[in-house]
Write a protein that holds these residues in place. Sequence first.
Motif, PDB file in Angstrom:
ATOM      1  N   VAL A   1       0.832  -1.202   0.000  1.00  0.00           N
ATOM      2  CA  VAL A   1       0.000   0.000   0.000  1.00  0.00           C
ATOM      3  C   VAL A   1       0.864   1.249   0.000  1.00  0.00           C
ATOM      4  O   VAL A   1       0.621   2.200  -0.768  1.00  0.00           O
ATOM      5  CB  VAL A   1      -0.948  -0.003   1.225  1.00  0.00           C
ATOM      6  CG1 VAL A   1      -1.662   1.339   1.352  1.00  0.00           C
ATOM      7  CG2 VAL A   1      -1.963  -1.136   1.104  1.00  0.00           C
ATOM      8  N   THR A   2       1.897   1.251   0.853  1.00  0.00           N
ATOM      9  CA  THR A   2       2.783   2.408   0.919  1.00  0.00           C
ATOM     10  C   THR A   2       3.480   2.645  -0.407  1.00  0.00           C
ATOM     11  O   THR A   2       3.630   3.786  -0.849  1.00  0.00           O
ATOM     12  CB  THR A   2       3.843   2.214   2.024  1.00  0.00           C
ATOM     13  OG1 THR A   2       3.173   1.958   3.260  1.00  0.00           O
ATOM     14  CG2 THR A   2       4.713   3.455   2.177  1.00  0.00           C
ATOM     15  N   ALA A   3       3.903   1.572  -1.068  1.00  0.00           N
ATOM     16  CA  ALA A   3       4.589   1.708  -2.350  1.00  0.00           C
ATOM     17  C   ALA A   3       3.683   2.347  -3.397  1.00  0.00           C
ATOM     18  O   ALA A   3       4.119   3.217  -4.171  1.00  0.00           O
ATOM     19  CB  ALA A   3       5.058   0.337  -2.837  1.00  0.00           C
ATOM     20  N   PHE A   4       2.404   1.946  -3.434  1.00  0.00           N
ATOM     21  CA  PHE A   4       1.485   2.535  -4.397  1.00  0.00           C
ATOM     22  C   PHE A   4       1.193   4.002  -4.072  1.00  0.00           C
ATOM     23  O   PHE A   4       1.074   4.840  -4.972  1.00  0.00           O
ATOM     24  CB  PHE A   4       0.184   1.730  -4.449  1.00  0.00           C
ATOM     25  CG  PHE A   4       0.249   0.539  -5.352  1.00  0.00           C
ATOM     26  CD1 PHE A   4       0.056   0.667  -6.717  1.00  0.00           C
ATOM     27  CD2 PHE A   4       0.543  -0.716  -4.857  1.00  0.00           C
ATOM     28  CE1 PHE A   4       0.143  -0.418  -7.577  1.00  0.00           C
ATOM     29  CE2 PHE A   4       0.633  -1.823  -5.685  1.00  0.00           C
ATOM     30  CZ  PHE A   4       0.432  -1.678  -7.053  1.00  0.00           C
ATOM     31  N   VAL A   5       1.085   4.315  -2.790  1.00  0.00           N
ATOM     32  CA  VAL A   5       0.880   5.713  -2.394  1.00  0.00           C
ATOM     33  C   VAL A   5       2.063   6.564  -2.830  1.00  0.00           C
ATOM     34  O   VAL A   5       1.910   7.674  -3.339  1.00  0.00           O
ATOM     35  CB  VAL A   5       0.667   5.818  -0.865  1.00  0.00           C
ATOM     36  CG1 VAL A   5       0.702   7.277  -0.424  1.00  0.00           C
ATOM     37  CG2 VAL A   5      -0.658   5.180  -0.477  1.00  0.00           C
ATOM     38  N   ILE A   6       3.264   6.030  -2.639  1.00  0.00           N
ATOM     39  CA  ILE A   6       4.479   6.747  -3.037  1.00  0.00           C
ATOM     40  C   ILE A   6       4.480   7.005  -4.537  1.00  0.00           C
ATOM     41  O   ILE A   6       4.749   8.112  -5.000  1.00  0.00           O
ATOM     42  CB  ILE A   6       5.725   5.919  -2.651  1.00  0.00           C
ATOM     43  CG1 ILE A   6       5.889   5.896  -1.136  1.00  0.00           C
ATOM     44  CG2 ILE A   6       6.994   6.485  -3.294  1.00  0.00           C
ATOM     45  CD1 ILE A   6       6.806   4.794  -0.655  1.00  0.00           C
ATOM     46  N   ALA A   7       4.172   5.973  -5.307  1.00  0.00           N
ATOM     47  CA  ALA A   7       4.230   6.088  -6.761  1.00  0.00           C
ATOM     48  C   ALA A   7       3.198   7.077  -7.297  1.00  0.00           C
ATOM     49  O   ALA A   7       3.425   7.743  -8.300  1.00  0.00           O
ATOM     50  CB  ALA A   7       4.009   4.723  -7.396  1.00  0.00           C
TER      51      ALA A   7
ATOM     52  N   ALA B   1       9.878  -0.121   7.220  1.00  0.00           N
ATOM     53  CA  ALA B   1       9.690   0.031   5.785  1.00  0.00           C
ATOM     54  C   ALA B   1       8.842   1.252   5.450  1.00  0.00           C
ATOM     55  O   ALA B   1       7.704   1.374   5.883  1.00  0.00           O
ATOM     56  CB  ALA B   1       9.039  -1.225   5.209  1.00  0.00           C
ATOM     57  N   GLY B   2       9.403   2.165   4.680  1.00  0.00           N
ATOM     58  CA  GLY B   2       8.678   3.354   4.258  1.00  0.00           C
ATOM     59  C   GLY B   2       8.761   4.525   5.215  1.00  0.00           C
ATOM     60  O   GLY B   2       8.248   5.602   4.914  1.00  0.00           O
TER      61      GLY B   2
END
Length: 253
Positions: free
Chosen positions: A113-119, A158-159
């Motif tokens: 979820v964090t990765a998609f928010v970042i992107a 992470a994140g």
Amino acid sequence: MESATAWMYLLLAGAGVAAGFINTIAAGGSMLTLPVLMLLGMPADVANGTNRLSIATQSVSGIFAFHRRGKLDHQAVLPVVIPVAVGALLGAGFATLVPERVLKPALLVTMLVTAFVIACSPQWSESASQRAPLDARKSHRAHAGLFFAGLYGGFIQAGVGFILLFTLVTTLGYDLLRANALKLVCALALGVIAVIVFATSGDVEWIPASVLAVSTVVGSQLGVRFALSVSPKVVRWIVLAAISTVCIAALFK
């Protein structure tokens, strides 16, 4: 970790170099190393603890590199680190109490979820503030954001760099380069506190931890060299692709 072979350590070292590079440019490297540790057979709670030594070593490496280039605001170090350290102590202590069957899916889903928010996030991370940074000792918003970052970082790690960068840029007005330098100071505090807490609970495997510690230092040095030339937008999408692939593989292992 299940009977480790040479290729496993090579994979881990490669992930460490990439993580150190990514963490120095922006953040999110642990979202690569954590699922790799789990993919190689390490329980989530032990992976969470084993990953922390590399956070400390790469942070030291990056801090010295930024210091040599005059990008570290030394006066802000103590007021920024204190709320992060308090939060980290509480977060790491809580993480040692969470059952592995709950922690593994929680870690992997949170990272995805964090990765998609970042992107998909706005371009705040690509813009540099033109005003002088505020005094961290006088900003309650900064204290709250830094404490939350420490709490989250102590629990998962992470994140957390993205939370630290966001807080330093938006509440104190630092440009990305100087915010990255202070972020690494905070990450060092997080790493040291977490290593002590997790090691006390027996949740650190020292051989893979050492492999990550050395390889992330290499990555951090490469990251500092390219910090001024690498596009944050491109990095975010590369991170998203790498994290998604490894997380999904680890989730269904």
